[in-house]
Design a protein around this motif. Structure first.
Motif, PDB file in Angstrom:
ATOM      1  N   GLU A  51      11.902  19.512   8.638  1.00  0.00           N
ATOM      2  CA  GLU A  51      12.971  19.891   7.723  1.00  0.00           C
ATOM      3  C   GLU A  51      13.895  20.889   8.409  1.00  0.00           C
ATOM      4  O   GLU A  51      13.473  21.603   9.323  1.00  0.00           O
ATOM      5  CB  GLU A  51      12.406  20.544   6.453  1.00  0.00           C
ATOM      6  CG  GLU A  51      11.617  19.618   5.554  1.00  0.00           C
ATOM      7  CD  GLU A  51      11.139  20.318   4.291  1.00  0.00           C
ATOM      8  OE1 GLU A  51      11.415  21.545   4.148  1.00  0.00           O
ATOM      9  OE2 GLU A  51      10.496  19.673   3.453  1.00  0.00           O
ATOM     10  N   TRP A  55      18.656  24.375   4.010  1.00  0.00           N
ATOM     11  CA  TRP A  55      19.150  23.142   3.415  1.00  0.00           C
ATOM     12  C   TRP A  55      19.022  23.215   1.912  1.00  0.00           C
ATOM     13  O   TRP A  55      18.399  24.128   1.367  1.00  0.00           O
ATOM     14  CB  TRP A  55      18.418  21.932   3.983  1.00  0.00           C
ATOM     15  CG  TRP A  55      16.985  21.781   3.558  1.00  0.00           C
ATOM     16  CD1 TRP A  55      16.009  22.731   3.622  1.00  0.00           C
ATOM     17  CD2 TRP A  55      16.378  20.613   3.020  1.00  0.00           C
ATOM     18  NE1 TRP A  55      14.817  22.205   3.173  1.00  0.00           N
ATOM     19  CE2 TRP A  55      15.017  20.908   2.791  1.00  0.00           C
ATOM     20  CE3 TRP A  55      16.834  19.328   2.720  1.00  0.00           C
ATOM     21  CZ2 TRP A  55      14.127  19.989   2.262  1.00  0.00           C
ATOM     22  CZ3 TRP A  55      15.940  18.410   2.203  1.00  0.00           C
ATOM     23  CH2 TRP A  55      14.614  18.740   1.985  1.00  0.00           C
ATOM     24  N   TRP A 179      21.585  15.521   0.275  1.00  0.00           N
ATOM     25  CA  TRP A 179      20.858  16.558   1.012  1.00  0.00           C
ATOM     26  C   TRP A 179      21.877  17.222   1.927  1.00  0.00           C
ATOM     27  O   TRP A 179      22.449  16.563   2.809  1.00  0.00           O
ATOM     28  CB  TRP A 179      19.726  15.967   1.843  1.00  0.00           C
ATOM     29  CG  TRP A 179      18.480  15.617   1.094  1.00  0.00           C
ATOM     30  CD1 TRP A 179      17.324  16.339   1.057  1.00  0.00           C
ATOM     31  CD2 TRP A 179      18.230  14.451   0.290  1.00  0.00           C
ATOM     32  NE1 TRP A 179      16.376  15.701   0.286  1.00  0.00           N
ATOM     33  CE2 TRP A 179      16.910  14.534  -0.196  1.00  0.00           C
ATOM     34  CE3 TRP A 179      18.996  13.344  -0.059  1.00  0.00           C
ATOM     35  CZ2 TRP A 179      16.357  13.563  -1.013  1.00  0.00           C
ATOM     36  CZ3 TRP A 179      18.444  12.377  -0.871  1.00  0.00           C
ATOM     37  CH2 TRP A 179      17.141  12.493  -1.343  1.00  0.00           C
ATOM     38  N   ILE A 250      14.949  15.106  11.311  1.00  0.00           N
ATOM     39  CA  ILE A 250      14.725  15.528   9.929  1.00  0.00           C
ATOM     40  C   ILE A 250      14.095  14.382   9.138  1.00  0.00           C
ATOM     41  O   ILE A 250      14.571  13.248   9.180  1.00  0.00           O
ATOM     42  CB  ILE A 250      16.048  15.960   9.280  1.00  0.00           C
ATOM     43  CG1 ILE A 250      16.626  17.161  10.026  1.00  0.00           C
ATOM     44  CG2 ILE A 250      15.843  16.300   7.802  1.00  0.00           C
ATOM     45  CD1 ILE A 250      18.047  17.497   9.628  1.00  0.00           C
ATOM     46  N   GLY A 251      13.017  14.702   8.434  1.00  0.00           N
ATOM     47  CA  GLY A 251      12.338  13.717   7.607  1.00  0.00           C
ATOM     48  C   GLY A 251      11.153  13.046   8.272  1.00  0.00           C
ATOM     49  O   GLY A 251      10.388  12.357   7.598  1.00  0.00           O
TER      50      GLY A 251
END
Length: 337
Positions: A51, A55, A179, A250-251
Protein backbone atom coordinates in the motif's frame (compact mmCIF):
# COMPACT_ATOMS: atom_id res chain seq x y z
CA UNK A 1 20.72 -91.27 -7.56
CA UNK A 2 17.92 -90.64 -5.10
CA UNK A 3 20.36 -90.85 -2.21
CA UNK A 4 22.33 -87.99 -3.81
CA UNK A 5 19.29 -85.79 -4.47
CA UNK A 6 18.13 -85.57 -0.84
CA UNK A 7 21.36 -84.04 0.55
CA UNK A 8 21.30 -81.44 -2.24
CA UNK A 9 17.72 -80.49 -1.46
CA UNK A 10 18.58 -80.34 2.21
CA UNK A 11 21.50 -78.00 1.51
CA UNK A 12 19.29 -75.75 -0.62
CA UNK A 13 16.70 -75.63 2.13
CA UNK A 14 19.31 -74.74 4.73
CA UNK A 15 20.75 -72.00 2.47
CA UNK A 16 17.29 -70.55 1.87
CA UNK A 17 16.48 -70.52 5.56
CA UNK A 18 19.85 -68.96 6.37
CA UNK A 19 19.32 -66.29 3.74
CA UNK A 20 15.84 -65.57 5.04
CA UNK A 21 17.14 -65.35 8.60
CA UNK A 22 19.94 -63.00 7.55
CA UNK A 23 17.54 -60.84 5.60
CA UNK A 24 15.04 -60.61 8.46
CA UNK A 25 17.68 -59.99 11.10
CA UNK A 26 19.84 -57.48 9.24
CA UNK A 27 19.87 -53.91 10.67
CA UNK A 28 17.40 -51.50 9.08
CA UNK A 29 18.91 -48.88 6.84
CA UNK A 30 18.44 -45.27 8.03
CA UNK A 31 19.52 -41.91 6.67
CA UNK A 32 21.84 -39.92 8.91
CA UNK A 33 23.19 -36.38 8.93
CA UNK A 34 25.73 -34.46 10.97
CA UNK A 35 25.37 -31.10 12.72
CA UNK A 36 26.68 -28.26 10.59
CA UNK A 37 27.70 -24.65 11.09
CA UNK A 38 25.62 -21.81 9.72
CA UNK A 39 23.37 -18.85 10.46
CA UNK A 40 20.34 -19.40 12.68
CA UNK A 41 17.37 -17.14 12.18
CA UNK A 42 14.08 -17.11 14.06
CA UNK A 43 11.28 -15.71 11.93
CA UNK A 44 7.64 -14.74 12.22
CA UNK A 45 5.55 -15.57 9.17
CA UNK A 46 2.75 -13.35 7.89
CA UNK A 47 0.97 -12.31 4.72
CA UNK A 48 1.04 -8.67 3.63
CA UNK A 49 -0.36 -6.25 1.06
CA UNK A 50 1.53 -3.43 -0.68
CA UNK A 51 0.00 0.00 0.00
CA UNK A 52 1.07 3.64 -0.31
CA UNK A 53 2.08 5.29 2.95
CA UNK A 54 -0.34 8.16 2.21
CA UNK A 55 -3.59 7.36 0.46
CA UNK A 56 -7.35 7.65 0.77
CA UNK A 57 -10.47 5.85 -0.39
CA UNK A 58 -13.03 8.15 -2.00
CA UNK A 59 -16.68 7.19 -1.61
CA UNK A 60 -20.10 8.69 -2.16
CA UNK A 61 -22.19 9.53 0.89
CA UNK A 62 -25.47 9.53 -1.04
CA UNK A 63 -27.23 7.10 -3.33
CA UNK A 64 -27.44 8.63 -6.79
CA UNK A 65 -26.68 7.97 -10.45
CA UNK A 66 -23.19 8.81 -11.77
CA UNK A 67 -23.35 11.31 -14.65
CA UNK A 68 -19.60 11.95 -15.14
CA UNK A 69 -16.24 10.45 -14.21
CA UNK A 70 -12.81 11.99 -14.68
CA UNK A 71 -11.23 8.90 -16.25
CA UNK A 72 -7.84 9.90 -14.85
CA UNK A 73 -6.36 6.60 -13.65
CA UNK A 74 -2.66 7.20 -13.12
CA UNK A 75 -2.97 10.98 -13.46
CA UNK A 76 -1.85 13.48 -10.83
CA UNK A 77 -4.60 15.41 -9.05
CA UNK A 78 -4.68 18.23 -6.54
CA UNK A 79 -6.79 18.39 -3.42
CA UNK A 80 -10.26 19.63 -4.38
CA UNK A 81 -10.10 18.56 -8.05
CA UNK A 82 -13.43 17.19 -9.27
CA UNK A 83 -13.35 13.43 -9.84
CA UNK A 84 -17.00 12.63 -10.49
CA UNK A 85 -20.46 14.17 -10.51
CA UNK A 86 -23.74 12.59 -9.42
CA UNK A 87 -27.18 13.42 -10.79
CA UNK A 88 -28.38 16.41 -8.76
CA UNK A 89 -31.58 17.13 -10.74
CA UNK A 90 -33.97 16.40 -7.89
CA UNK A 91 -31.82 18.29 -5.40
CA UNK A 92 -31.67 21.36 -7.64
CA UNK A 93 -35.44 21.20 -8.17
CA UNK A 94 -35.86 21.19 -4.39
CA UNK A 95 -33.54 24.21 -4.13
CA UNK A 96 -35.53 26.08 -6.79
CA UNK A 97 -38.75 25.36 -4.90
CA UNK A 98 -37.23 26.65 -1.66
CA UNK A 99 -36.04 29.83 -3.34
CA UNK A 100 -39.57 30.43 -4.69
CA UNK A 101 -40.97 29.93 -1.20
CA UNK A 102 -38.43 32.42 0.11
CA UNK A 103 -39.66 35.05 -2.35
CA UNK A 104 -43.19 34.49 -1.11
CA UNK A 105 -42.03 34.65 2.52
CA UNK A 106 -40.17 37.91 1.86
CA UNK A 107 -43.32 39.35 0.29
CA UNK A 108 -45.41 38.25 3.28
CA UNK A 109 -42.91 39.81 5.66
CA UNK A 110 -42.94 43.12 3.78
CA UNK A 111 -46.74 43.22 3.80
CA UNK A 112 -46.84 42.38 7.53
CA UNK A 113 -44.36 45.21 8.21
CA UNK A 114 -46.52 47.73 6.36
CA UNK A 115 -49.65 46.57 8.16
CA UNK A 116 -47.90 46.68 11.51
CA UNK A 117 -46.76 50.27 10.85
CA UNK A 118 -50.35 51.17 10.09
CA UNK A 119 -51.37 49.31 13.29
CA UNK A 120 -53.61 46.96 11.31
CA UNK A 121 -51.85 43.82 12.63
CA UNK A 122 -49.85 43.15 15.79
CA UNK A 123 -46.11 42.82 16.06
CA UNK A 124 -46.54 39.08 16.59
CA UNK A 125 -47.82 38.74 13.03
CA UNK A 126 -44.71 40.48 11.71
CA UNK A 127 -42.39 38.36 13.88
CA UNK A 128 -44.06 35.21 12.59
CA UNK A 129 -43.43 36.32 9.01
CA UNK A 130 -39.84 37.19 9.89
CA UNK A 131 -39.24 33.76 11.50
CA UNK A 132 -40.58 32.07 8.37
CA UNK A 133 -38.00 33.94 6.24
CA UNK A 134 -35.21 32.90 8.63
CA UNK A 135 -36.34 29.26 8.56
CA UNK A 136 -36.49 29.12 4.77
CA UNK A 137 -33.06 30.80 4.45
CA UNK A 138 -31.60 28.15 6.77
CA UNK A 139 -33.23 25.39 4.72
CA UNK A 140 -31.83 26.87 1.49
CA UNK A 141 -28.33 27.05 3.00
CA UNK A 142 -28.58 23.40 4.06
CA UNK A 143 -29.79 22.36 0.61
CA UNK A 144 -26.90 24.21 -1.08
CA UNK A 145 -24.52 22.39 1.26
CA UNK A 146 -26.09 19.06 0.27
CA UNK A 147 -25.46 19.88 -3.37
CA UNK A 148 -21.74 19.68 -2.59
CA UNK A 149 -22.25 15.95 -1.95
CA UNK A 150 -23.10 15.49 -5.63
CA UNK A 151 -19.57 16.59 -6.61
CA UNK A 152 -16.88 14.07 -5.61
CA UNK A 153 -13.47 15.69 -5.24
CA UNK A 154 -9.93 14.60 -4.44
CA UNK A 155 -9.29 14.65 -0.66
CA UNK A 156 -5.53 15.08 -1.08
CA UNK A 157 -2.73 15.68 -3.56
CA UNK A 158 -1.63 12.52 -5.30
CA UNK A 159 -2.43 10.20 -8.19
CA UNK A 160 -5.60 8.38 -9.13
CA UNK A 161 -4.43 4.87 -8.26
CA UNK A 162 -7.68 3.22 -9.30
CA UNK A 163 -11.15 4.19 -10.47
CA UNK A 164 -14.27 2.05 -10.19
CA UNK A 165 -17.83 2.59 -11.35
CA UNK A 166 -19.18 3.77 -14.70
CA UNK A 167 -21.34 6.60 -15.94
CA UNK A 168 -24.98 5.61 -15.58
CA UNK A 169 -24.41 3.32 -12.59
CA UNK A 170 -25.86 4.16 -9.20
CA UNK A 171 -23.28 5.01 -6.57
CA UNK A 172 -24.15 3.53 -3.19
CA UNK A 173 -23.17 5.24 0.09
CA UNK A 174 -19.79 3.95 1.22
CA UNK A 175 -19.01 2.34 -2.15
CA UNK A 176 -15.41 3.12 -3.14
CA UNK A 177 -15.19 4.99 -6.44
CA UNK A 178 -11.55 6.15 -6.35
CA UNK A 179 -8.27 5.34 -4.64
CA UNK A 180 -6.17 8.50 -4.35
CA UNK A 181 -2.61 8.32 -3.06
CA UNK A 182 1.04 9.11 -3.50
CA UNK A 183 2.89 6.39 -5.47
CA UNK A 184 5.94 6.68 -3.20
CA UNK A 185 6.86 5.77 -0.56
CA UNK A 186 5.28 2.32 -0.36
CA UNK A 187 4.76 0.05 2.62
CA UNK A 188 3.66 -3.46 3.47
CA UNK A 189 0.68 -3.93 5.76
CA UNK A 190 0.83 -7.32 7.46
CA UNK A 191 -1.42 -9.18 9.88
CA UNK A 192 0.64 -10.96 12.57
CA UNK A 193 -0.81 -13.59 14.90
CA UNK A 194 -1.17 -12.47 18.53
CA UNK A 195 1.07 -15.35 19.66
CA UNK A 196 3.94 -14.01 17.55
CA UNK A 197 3.50 -10.25 17.98
CA UNK A 198 5.55 -10.06 21.25
CA UNK A 199 8.61 -11.12 19.23
CA UNK A 200 8.23 -8.35 16.62
CA UNK A 201 9.84 -4.96 17.20
CA UNK A 202 10.35 -1.77 15.25
CA UNK A 203 13.48 -2.04 13.10
CA UNK A 204 13.27 -5.79 12.49
CA UNK A 205 14.11 -6.82 8.95
CA UNK A 206 11.64 -8.85 6.91
CA UNK A 207 12.34 -11.10 3.93
CA UNK A 208 9.68 -10.94 1.21
CA UNK A 209 8.43 -13.64 -1.11
CA UNK A 210 6.40 -12.44 -4.09
CA UNK A 211 4.94 -14.62 -6.83
CA UNK A 212 5.47 -11.71 -9.23
CA UNK A 213 9.23 -11.61 -8.52
CA UNK A 214 10.19 -15.16 -7.44
CA UNK A 215 13.92 -14.77 -8.16
CA UNK A 216 14.49 -11.42 -6.46
CA UNK A 217 15.73 -10.87 -2.91
CA UNK A 218 13.25 -8.37 -1.50
CA UNK A 219 13.29 -6.90 1.99
CA UNK A 220 11.42 -4.44 4.20
CA UNK A 221 11.79 -2.99 7.70
CA UNK A 222 9.20 -2.93 10.48
CA UNK A 223 8.23 0.73 11.00
CA UNK A 224 5.31 0.51 13.44
CA UNK A 225 2.86 -1.87 15.10
CA UNK A 226 -0.79 -1.07 15.77
CA UNK A 227 -1.18 -0.94 19.58
CA UNK A 228 -4.65 -2.58 19.59
CA UNK A 229 -5.18 -6.01 18.05
CA UNK A 230 -8.27 -7.56 16.52
CA UNK A 231 -9.94 -9.71 19.22
CA UNK A 232 -11.95 -11.63 16.61
CA UNK A 233 -9.17 -12.50 14.15
CA UNK A 234 -6.57 -12.52 16.97
CA UNK A 235 -3.94 -10.61 15.05
CA UNK A 236 -2.11 -7.28 15.04
CA UNK A 237 -1.42 -4.98 12.10
CA UNK A 238 2.26 -4.39 11.35
CA UNK A 239 3.55 -1.75 8.92
CA UNK A 240 6.85 -2.29 7.09
CA UNK A 241 8.81 0.28 5.07
CA UNK A 242 9.78 -0.61 1.50
CA UNK A 243 12.75 0.96 -0.32
CA UNK A 244 11.92 3.44 -3.11
CA UNK A 245 13.42 1.12 -5.73
CA UNK A 246 11.20 -1.85 -4.83
CA UNK A 247 9.65 -3.56 -7.87
CA UNK A 248 6.50 -4.36 -5.87
CA UNK A 249 3.32 -2.60 -6.96
CA UNK A 250 0.37 -1.25 -5.03
CA UNK A 251 -2.15 -3.97 -4.26
CA UNK A 252 0.24 -6.93 -4.61
CA UNK A 253 0.07 -9.64 -1.95
CA UNK A 254 3.24 -11.12 -0.49
CA UNK A 255 4.46 -13.57 2.12
CA UNK A 256 6.96 -12.24 4.63
CA UNK A 257 9.31 -13.67 7.24
CA UNK A 258 10.14 -11.11 9.91
CA UNK A 259 13.57 -11.96 11.33
CA UNK A 260 13.22 -11.55 15.10
CA UNK A 261 16.52 -13.16 16.15
CA UNK A 262 19.62 -14.37 14.29
CA UNK A 263 23.15 -15.58 15.06
CA UNK A 264 26.09 -16.56 12.85
CA UNK A 265 28.33 -19.63 13.03
CA UNK A 266 26.11 -21.78 15.23
CA UNK A 267 25.54 -25.55 15.27
CA UNK A 268 22.42 -26.55 13.32
CA UNK A 269 20.33 -29.63 12.60
CA UNK A 270 17.31 -30.02 10.31
CA UNK A 271 13.94 -29.72 12.06
CA UNK A 272 12.94 -33.22 10.93
CA UNK A 273 15.76 -34.75 13.02
CA UNK A 274 14.04 -33.67 16.24
CA UNK A 275 11.25 -35.15 18.32
CA UNK A 276 10.78 -32.19 20.61
CA UNK A 277 14.28 -31.85 22.01
CA UNK A 278 15.19 -35.54 21.52
CA UNK A 279 17.60 -36.83 18.87
CA UNK A 280 18.53 -40.34 17.74
CA UNK A 281 22.33 -40.41 17.70
CA UNK A 282 24.47 -43.38 16.57
CA UNK A 283 27.24 -44.72 18.80
CA UNK A 284 30.49 -46.40 17.60
CA UNK A 285 28.60 -49.66 16.92
CA UNK A 286 25.81 -47.96 14.95
CA UNK A 287 23.35 -48.41 17.77
CA UNK A 288 20.63 -45.86 18.58
CA UNK A 289 21.12 -43.57 21.56
CA UNK A 290 18.31 -41.20 22.53
CA UNK A 291 19.84 -37.89 23.54
CA UNK A 292 18.09 -34.82 24.88
CA UNK A 293 19.74 -31.63 23.67
CA UNK A 294 19.47 -27.96 24.54
CA UNK A 295 18.14 -25.94 21.61
CA UNK A 296 18.21 -22.26 20.72
CA UNK A 297 16.79 -20.48 17.71
CA UNK A 298 14.14 -22.45 15.82
CA UNK A 299 14.18 -21.47 12.17
CA UNK A 300 11.93 -22.56 9.33
CA UNK A 301 14.33 -25.34 8.25
CA UNK A 302 16.86 -25.88 11.01
CA UNK A 303 17.18 -25.61 14.80
CA UNK A 304 20.19 -24.32 16.72
CA UNK A 305 21.80 -26.91 19.01
CA UNK A 306 23.35 -25.31 22.10
CA UNK A 307 24.48 -28.39 24.01
CA UNK A 308 24.29 -32.20 23.95
CA UNK A 309 26.09 -33.22 20.73
CA UNK A 310 29.01 -32.15 18.57
CA UNK A 311 29.79 -31.77 14.89
CA UNK A 312 31.17 -35.33 14.70
CA UNK A 313 27.93 -37.05 15.78
CA UNK A 314 25.75 -38.93 13.33
CA UNK A 315 22.05 -38.16 13.78
CA UNK A 316 19.14 -40.12 12.31
CA UNK A 317 17.31 -37.93 9.81
CA UNK A 318 14.38 -37.81 9.87
CA UNK A 319 13.54 -38.99 13.40
CA UNK A 320 12.31 -42.64 13.28
CA UNK A 321 9.64 -43.24 15.93
CA UNK A 322 9.78 -47.02 15.40
CA UNK A 323 13.43 -47.21 16.49
CA UNK A 324 14.27 -47.72 20.15
CA UNK A 325 17.29 -47.17 22.37
CA UNK A 326 20.00 -49.75 21.54
CA UNK A 327 18.67 -50.77 18.12
CA UNK A 328 21.39 -51.46 15.58
CA UNK A 329 21.01 -49.72 12.20
CA UNK A 330 22.79 -49.48 8.87
CA UNK A 331 23.53 -45.77 8.32
CA UNK A 332 23.61 -44.04 4.96
CA UNK A 333 24.27 -40.40 4.18
CA UNK A 334 21.03 -38.41 4.19
CA UNK A 335 22.58 -35.04 3.33
CA UNK A 336 20.09 -32.39 4.50
CA UNK A 337 22.51 -29.52 4.85
Amino acid sequence: MRSFRYPVLLLLLVATLASAYWWSSRPPEVAVTQPFRGRAAEVVYATAVVEPVRWAKVTSIIRERIISLCGWEGAEVRQGDQLAELDSGDARATLAELEARRELALSDRERALQLMERRVVSQQVYEKAQNEVIRINATIAAQKERLRDYLITAPMDGAVLRQDGSVGEVAEPGEILFWIGQPLPLQLVAEVNEEDIPKVEKGHKALIRSDAFPDEDLAATVSRITPKGDPILKNYRVYLELPDDTPLRIGMTTEINIVTNERDDVLLLPIAAFDGTMLQVLDDQDRISLIKVKTGIRGTRAIEVLDGIGEQNQVVFPFQADLSEGDRVAPRDGGAR
